[in-house]
Scaffold this motif. Structure first.
Motif, mmCIF file in Angstrom:
data_model
loop_
_atom_site.group_PDB
_atom_site.id
_atom_site.type_symbol
_atom_site.label_atom_id
_atom_site.label_comp_id
_atom_site.label_asym_id
_atom_site.label_seq_id
_atom_site.Cartn_x
_atom_site.Cartn_y
_atom_site.Cartn_z
ATOM 1 N N THR A 156 47.491 65.267 -59.288
ATOM 2 C CA THR A 156 48.049 63.925 -59.117
ATOM 3 C C THR A 156 46.967 63.083 -58.476
ATOM 4 O O THR A 156 46.339 63.507 -57.508
ATOM 5 C CB THR A 156 49.311 63.942 -58.229
ATOM 6 N N GLU A 157 46.751 61.903 -59.027
ATOM 7 C CA GLU A 157 45.726 60.992 -58.529
ATOM 8 C C GLU A 157 46.441 59.757 -57.970
ATOM 9 O O GLU A 157 47.299 59.183 -58.626
ATOM 10 C CB GLU A 157 44.791 60.557 -59.656
ATOM 11 N N VAL A 158 46.082 59.387 -56.748
ATOM 12 C CA VAL A 158 46.684 58.238 -56.086
ATOM 13 C C VAL A 158 45.575 57.238 -55.789
ATOM 14 O O VAL A 158 44.552 57.595 -55.201
ATOM 15 C CB VAL A 158 47.390 58.658 -54.778
ATOM 16 N N PHE A 159 45.779 56.000 -56.196
ATOM 17 C CA PHE A 159 44.788 54.945 -55.997
ATOM 18 C C PHE A 159 45.320 53.965 -54.965
ATOM 19 O O PHE A 159 46.397 53.396 -55.145
ATOM 20 C CB PHE A 159 44.491 54.243 -57.321
ATOM 21 N N ILE A 160 44.556 53.785 -53.896
ATOM 22 C CA ILE A 160 44.967 52.963 -52.765
ATOM 23 C C ILE A 160 44.076 51.728 -52.706
ATOM 24 O O ILE A 160 42.849 51.834 -52.785
ATOM 25 C CB ILE A 160 44.877 53.776 -51.460
ATOM 26 N N ASP A 161 44.694 50.554 -52.555
ATOM 27 C CA ASP A 161 43.904 49.326 -52.525
ATOM 28 C C ASP A 161 43.278 49.105 -51.146
ATOM 29 O O ASP A 161 43.519 49.876 -50.208
ATOM 30 C CB ASP A 161 44.724 48.120 -52.993
ATOM 31 N N SER A 162 42.485 48.065 -51.037
ATOM 32 C CA SER A 162 41.749 47.806 -49.800
ATOM 33 C C SER A 162 42.649 47.377 -48.641
ATOM 34 O O SER A 162 42.211 47.334 -47.501
ATOM 35 C CB SER A 162 40.667 46.753 -50.037
ATOM 36 N N HIS A 163 43.924 47.103 -48.927
ATOM 37 C CA HIS A 163 44.884 46.743 -47.894
ATOM 38 C C HIS A 163 45.706 47.944 -47.431
ATOM 39 O O HIS A 163 46.628 47.793 -46.628
ATOM 40 C CB HIS A 163 45.825 45.639 -48.387
ATOM 41 N N GLY A 164 45.390 49.122 -47.993
ATOM 42 C CA GLY A 164 46.112 50.333 -47.612
ATOM 43 C C GLY A 164 47.418 50.530 -48.343
ATOM 44 O O GLY A 164 48.256 51.327 -47.940
ATOM 45 N N LYS A 165 47.599 49.829 -49.459
ATOM 46 C CA LYS A 165 48.814 49.967 -50.268
ATOM 47 C C LYS A 165 48.515 50.835 -51.495
ATOM 48 O O LYS A 165 47.421 50.786 -52.050
ATOM 49 C CB LYS A 165 49.306 48.598 -50.748
ATOM 50 N N ILE A 166 49.509 51.590 -51.910
ATOM 51 C CA ILE A 166 49.365 52.413 -53.111
ATOM 52 C C ILE A 166 49.461 51.491 -54.316
ATOM 53 O O ILE A 166 50.449 50.784 -54.501
ATOM 54 C CB ILE A 166 50.439 53.517 -53.162
ATOM 55 N N GLY A 167 48.403 51.492 -55.118
ATOM 56 C CA GLY A 167 48.351 50.610 -56.276
ATOM 57 C C GLY A 167 48.673 51.295 -57.587
ATOM 58 O O GLY A 167 49.091 50.643 -58.545
ATOM 59 N N HIS A 168 48.488 52.613 -57.633
ATOM 60 C CA HIS A 168 48.719 53.336 -58.890
ATOM 61 C C HIS A 168 48.829 54.823 -58.572
ATOM 62 O O HIS A 168 48.107 55.333 -57.725
ATOM 63 C CB HIS A 168 47.555 53.091 -59.850
ATOM 64 N N VAL A 169 49.724 55.508 -59.274
ATOM 65 C CA VAL A 169 49.844 56.959 -59.185
ATOM 66 C C VAL A 169 49.713 57.499 -60.593
ATOM 67 O O VAL A 169 50.401 57.033 -61.516
ATOM 68 C CB VAL A 169 51.198 57.389 -58.567
ATOM 69 N N GLN A 170 48.825 58.442 -60.767
ATOM 70 C CA GLN A 170 48.540 59.023 -62.076
ATOM 71 C C GLN A 170 48.860 60.509 -62.052
ATOM 72 O O GLN A 170 48.306 61.236 -61.235
ATOM 73 C CB GLN A 170 47.052 58.816 -62.407
ATOM 74 N N LEU A 171 49.744 60.955 -62.939
ATOM 75 C CA LEU A 171 50.021 62.376 -63.082
ATOM 76 C C LEU A 171 49.098 62.936 -64.146
ATOM 77 O O LEU A 171 48.978 62.364 -65.228
ATOM 78 C CB LEU A 171 51.477 62.605 -63.486
ATOM 79 N N GLY A 172 48.426 64.026 -63.838
ATOM 80 C CA GLY A 172 47.512 64.644 -64.788
ATOM 81 C C GLY A 172 46.082 64.197 -64.555
ATOM 82 O O GLY A 172 45.816 63.252 -63.815
ATOM 83 N N ALA A 173 45.185 64.916 -65.193
ATOM 84 C CA ALA A 173 43.755 64.619 -65.061
ATOM 85 C C ALA A 173 43.445 63.249 -65.662
ATOM 86 O O ALA A 173 44.116 62.792 -66.590
ATOM 87 C CB ALA A 173 42.931 65.700 -65.744
ATOM 88 N N ILE A 174 42.431 62.616 -65.120
ATOM 89 C CA ILE A 174 42.057 61.278 -65.552
ATOM 90 C C ILE A 174 40.541 61.224 -65.726
ATOM 91 O O ILE A 174 39.808 61.888 -64.996
ATOM 92 C CB ILE A 174 42.560 60.239 -64.515
ATOM 93 N N SER A 175 40.090 60.447 -66.673
ATOM 94 C CA SER A 175 38.652 60.300 -66.889
ATOM 95 C C SER A 175 38.072 59.353 -65.845
ATOM 96 O O SER A 175 38.792 58.537 -65.260
ATOM 97 C CB SER A 175 38.369 59.758 -68.295
ATOM 98 N N ASN A 176 36.772 59.440 -65.649
ATOM 99 C CA ASN A 176 36.110 58.524 -64.713
ATOM 100 C C ASN A 176 36.268 57.074 -65.162
ATOM 101 O O ASN A 176 36.465 56.188 -64.338
ATOM 102 C CB ASN A 176 34.625 58.868 -64.586
ATOM 103 N N GLU A 177 36.174 56.835 -66.457
ATOM 104 C CA GLU A 177 36.297 55.463 -66.970
ATOM 105 C C GLU A 177 37.677 54.897 -66.677
ATOM 106 O O GLU A 177 37.812 53.745 -66.270
ATOM 107 C CB GLU A 177 35.977 55.405 -68.468
ATOM 108 N N ASP A 178 38.710 55.702 -66.895
ATOM 109 C CA ASP A 178 40.065 55.237 -66.603
ATOM 110 C C ASP A 178 40.260 55.012 -65.103
ATOM 111 O O ASP A 178 40.900 54.045 -64.691
ATOM 112 C CB ASP A 178 41.106 56.215 -67.140
ATOM 113 N N ALA A 179 39.698 55.897 -64.283
ATOM 114 C CA ALA A 179 39.791 55.729 -62.826
ATOM 115 C C ALA A 179 39.106 54.435 -62.402
ATOM 116 O O ALA A 179 39.652 53.681 -61.589
ATOM 117 C CB ALA A 179 39.164 56.930 -62.110
ATOM 118 N N LYS A 180 37.943 54.150 -62.975
ATOM 119 C CA LYS A 180 37.225 52.913 -62.631
ATOM 120 C C LYS A 180 38.029 51.674 -63.023
ATOM 121 O O LYS A 180 38.058 50.684 -62.290
ATOM 122 C CB LYS A 180 35.861 52.885 -63.325
#
Length: 187
Positions: A156-180
């Motif tokens: 599970t990949e969790v992306f947190i914004d610069s304000h400390g809020k969860i901006g996106h949760v991704q289930l499963g593996a993700i590519s670097n391009e998609d993460a960027k």
């Protein structure tokens, strides 16, 4: 009261790890054969909420607190050594870690000794033999971060914004391009 909390955390982690890799466990194919972003969870109930702070040890014994990264975007990856898709995605994550042009932090979290995961000692020996030694690994031996972030499958990949809020949760593996792309869209 504390025993009840620990039991609840352990129960949530147990469920998460039991369901982990369930769709991909039998497949050991390369990431190229798997679709990227196989389950986008923009409707995840955590999105938009404050990221739960944690204080975990890294492989060198240093304490790492999520709150120390306030003001920066953070890519959190919850994973396990027994998870095929996790292991397959780590060499690509290594490339992202080494990318000096990125404007976000990368942290990975694993739960040594829980639900079939290697102990810290076993993990260190195993990790030393891998090709992704630059990936920062944090130990969560009680599974509390897995519970706080409602991790139900691995990875599970969790992306947190610069304000400390969860901006996106991704289930499963993700590519670097998609993460960027996800990180770029975060404030």
């Amino acid at each position: 009261m504390m025993k009840g909390f620990k039991y609840a955390c352990f129960s949530v982690l147990s469920l998460a790890l039991l369901s982990a890799c369930s769709m991909n466990q039998s497949s050991e194919s390369s990431m190229d054969n798997q679709p990227t972003m196989n389950t986008t969870t923009n409707k995840n109930p955590l999105v938009g909420k404050d990221a739960s702070d944690f204080e975990l040890k890294d492989m060198k014994g240093n304490t790492v607190k999520l709150s120390d990264y306030r003001g920066k975007k953070v890519y959190l990856k919850f994973w396990a050594t027994w998870c095929g898709p996790c292991r397959q995605s780590m060499p690509e994550l290594e490339k992202l870690v080494k990318d000096t042009d990125r404007d976000f932090e990368i942290l990975t979290i694993m739960a040594p000794g829980l639900q079939g995961e290697k102990t810290e000692e076993e993990f260190v020996k195993w990790f030393d033999q891998q090709d992704y030694k630059s990936v920062p690994v944090l130990y969560n031996p009680d599974g509390s971060a897995f519970a706080d972030y409602q991790v139900r499958s691995i990875p599970t990949e969790v992306f947190i914004d610069s304000h400390g809020k969860i901006g996106h949760v991704q289930l499963g593996a993700i590519s670097n391009e998609d993460a960027k792309k996800i990180i770029k869209d975060l404030p």
